[in-house]
Every structure is written in C-alpha cells, then in structure tokens.
Design a protein around this motif. Structure first.
Motif, short mmCIF file in Angstrom:
data_model
loop_
_atom_site.label_atom_id
_atom_site.label_comp_id
_atom_site.label_asym_id
_atom_site.label_seq_id
_atom_site.Cartn_x
_atom_site.Cartn_y
_atom_site.Cartn_z
N PHE A 72 0.84 -1.20 0.00
CA PHE A 72 0.00 0.00 0.00
C PHE A 72 0.88 1.25 0.00
O PHE A 72 0.65 2.17 -0.78
N LYS A 73 1.87 1.24 0.86
CA LYS A 73 2.77 2.40 0.95
C LYS A 73 3.57 2.59 -0.35
O LYS A 73 3.69 3.70 -0.86
N GLU A 74 4.10 1.49 -0.87
CA GLU A 74 4.93 1.57 -2.08
C GLU A 74 4.12 1.89 -3.33
O GLU A 74 4.48 2.79 -4.10
N ILE A 75 3.02 1.16 -3.55
CA ILE A 75 2.30 1.28 -4.81
C ILE A 75 1.25 2.38 -4.78
O ILE A 75 1.24 3.26 -5.64
N ILE A 76 0.35 2.33 -3.81
CA ILE A 76 -0.73 3.30 -3.78
C ILE A 76 -0.21 4.68 -3.41
O ILE A 76 -0.37 5.64 -4.17
N GLU A 77 0.43 4.78 -2.25
CA GLU A 77 0.90 6.09 -1.82
C GLU A 77 2.08 6.59 -2.64
O GLU A 77 2.18 7.78 -2.93
N GLY A 78 2.98 5.68 -3.04
CA GLY A 78 4.19 6.09 -3.73
C GLY A 78 4.07 6.27 -5.24
O GLY A 78 4.72 7.14 -5.81
N LYS A 79 3.23 5.44 -5.89
CA LYS A 79 3.17 5.48 -7.35
C LYS A 79 1.83 5.98 -7.89
O LYS A 79 1.80 6.71 -8.88
N VAL A 80 0.72 5.56 -7.28
CA VAL A 80 -0.59 5.91 -7.82
C VAL A 80 -1.01 7.32 -7.42
O VAL A 80 -1.39 8.13 -8.29
N VAL A 81 -0.97 7.63 -6.14
CA VAL A 81 -1.47 8.94 -5.68
C VAL A 81 -0.80 10.11 -6.41
O VAL A 81 -1.50 11.06 -6.77
N PRO A 82 0.50 10.07 -6.69
CA PRO A 82 1.09 11.19 -7.44
C PRO A 82 0.52 11.39 -8.85
O PRO A 82 0.69 12.46 -9.43
N LEU A 83 -0.16 10.37 -9.40
CA LEU A 83 -0.73 10.47 -10.75
C LEU A 83 -2.21 10.88 -10.73
O LEU A 83 -2.84 10.94 -11.78
N LEU A 84 -2.73 11.16 -9.54
CA LEU A 84 -4.15 11.49 -9.41
C LEU A 84 -4.38 12.98 -9.29
O LEU A 84 -3.56 13.71 -8.75
N VAL A 85 -5.54 13.40 -9.77
CA VAL A 85 -6.04 14.75 -9.54
C VAL A 85 -6.81 14.78 -8.21
O VAL A 85 -6.71 15.71 -7.44
N LYS A 86 -7.56 13.67 -7.98
CA LYS A 86 -8.39 13.58 -6.78
C LYS A 86 -8.59 12.12 -6.40
O LYS A 86 -8.68 11.26 -7.27
N ARG A 87 -8.68 11.87 -5.09
CA ARG A 87 -8.98 10.53 -4.58
C ARG A 87 -10.05 10.67 -3.51
O ARG A 87 -9.86 11.37 -2.52
N GLU A 88 -11.19 10.02 -3.75
CA GLU A 88 -12.30 10.05 -2.80
C GLU A 88 -12.54 8.63 -2.31
O GLU A 88 -12.64 7.71 -3.12
N ARG A 89 -12.64 8.46 -0.99
CA ARG A 89 -12.84 7.13 -0.43
C ARG A 89 -14.05 7.12 0.50
O ARG A 89 -14.31 8.09 1.20
N GLU A 90 -14.76 5.98 0.49
CA GLU A 90 -15.87 5.77 1.42
C GLU A 90 -15.78 4.34 1.93
O GLU A 90 -15.42 3.43 1.20
N VAL A 91 -16.15 4.18 3.20
CA VAL A 91 -16.15 2.85 3.83
C VAL A 91 -17.60 2.53 4.21
O VAL A 91 -18.30 3.36 4.78
N PHE A 92 -18.00 1.29 3.90
CA PHE A 92 -19.37 0.84 4.16
C PHE A 92 -19.34 -0.42 5.02
O PHE A 92 -18.47 -1.27 4.84
N ASP A 93 -20.34 -0.52 5.88
CA ASP A 93 -20.53 -1.72 6.69
C ASP A 93 -21.77 -2.44 6.16
O ASP A 93 -22.78 -1.81 5.82
N LEU A 94 -21.69 -3.75 6.06
CA LEU A 94 -22.82 -4.54 5.54
C LEU A 94 -24.01 -4.48 6.51
O LEU A 94 -23.85 -4.73 7.70
N VAL A 95 -25.18 -4.13 5.98
CA VAL A 95 -26.39 -4.09 6.81
C VAL A 95 -27.49 -5.02 6.28
O VAL A 95 -28.44 -5.32 7.00
N LEU A 96 -27.36 -5.48 5.04
CA LEU A 96 -28.35 -6.37 4.47
C LEU A 96 -27.68 -7.22 3.39
O LEU A 96 -26.93 -6.70 2.57
N ASP A 97 -27.94 -8.52 3.42
CA ASP A 97 -27.35 -9.41 2.44
C ASP A 97 -28.45 -10.32 1.90
O ASP A 97 -28.99 -11.16 2.62
N ALA A 98 -28.81 -10.15 0.64
CA ALA A 98 -29.88 -10.93 0.02
C ALA A 98 -29.52 -12.42 -0.09
O ALA A 98 -30.41 -13.25 -0.27
N ALA A 99 -28.24 -12.74 0.01
CA ALA A 99 -27.81 -14.13 -0.09
C ALA A 99 -28.11 -14.91 1.19
O ALA A 99 -28.07 -16.14 1.20
N GLU A 100 -28.37 -14.22 2.26
CA GLU A 100 -28.64 -14.91 3.55
C GLU A 100 -30.05 -15.37 3.65
O GLU A 100 -30.98 -14.85 3.14
#
Length: 100
Positions: A72-100
């Motif tokens: 993560f440090k080498e590739i994402i932070e070191g190589k990918v992020v410098p090539l981006l204009v913007k990075r937006e992240r969201e984290v989700f927790d599972l609340v419903l699973d139709a497979a269950e």
C-alpha cells in the motif's frame, strides 16, 4: 464485512500507468492479504480518466492492516497517488445481504 470504495480521478494521459500499478497491487493483495476477499477496479464506460476501486475486507481491522502493508505504501501512496487529480474514499458496513 467492510467495503471500501475509492474513486480516482487521474491526470490526463496517465490511466494506463495507474492501471499497471493497480494490477501489481491486486497481485500482491491476493498473495499477501487473505482478509481482503475482493479487490476490483472498474472504469466508467463514458469517462476516460476515472477509476473506481471496490474492495471487501472481513472486518475493519483487516482494512486498517491493508493500509499499513508495504505494498500500500509503495504502490498506492508512492506510485498511484502522485498520478491522481483527486482521490475520494468511502467505507461501508454490511447491513443487508440478500444471499442470507
């Protein structure tokens, strides 16, 4: 289960380089991070310089551990992020699973 989405807006002309780095990242995640059960990269059909990453982790500790890995440090932070204009992240927790 925890889902992370990351929307990358990429500098013009850099998408192939970013995809190359993300391919390497996906290989290393698959080999070294069993608590990451899915690591996918999607490209919008109508936008050239954008990617959406969709990652699934067994729990929030696995996601936090992912951010501390050497790849993560080498590739994402070191190589990918410098090539981006913007990075937006969201984290989700599972609340419903139709497979269950």
């Amino acid at each position: 289960m925890i889902v992370l989405t990351a929307r990358y807006t990429i500098q013009p002309g850099q998408i192939e380089k970013v995809l190359e780095h993300l391919r390497e990242m996906a290989e290393r995640v698959k080999a070294d991070e069993p608590a990451c059960t899915m690591y996918r990269v999607h490209k919008p059909v109508d936008t050239e310089d954008m990617l959406l990453l969709y990652e699934v982790y067994v729990d929030d500790k696995a996601l936090e551990a992912h951010k501390l890995t050497p790849q993560f440090k080498e590739i994402i932070e070191g190589k990918v992020v410098p090539l981006l204009v913007k990075r937006e992240r969201e984290v989700f927790d599972l609340v419903l699973d139709a497979a269950e």
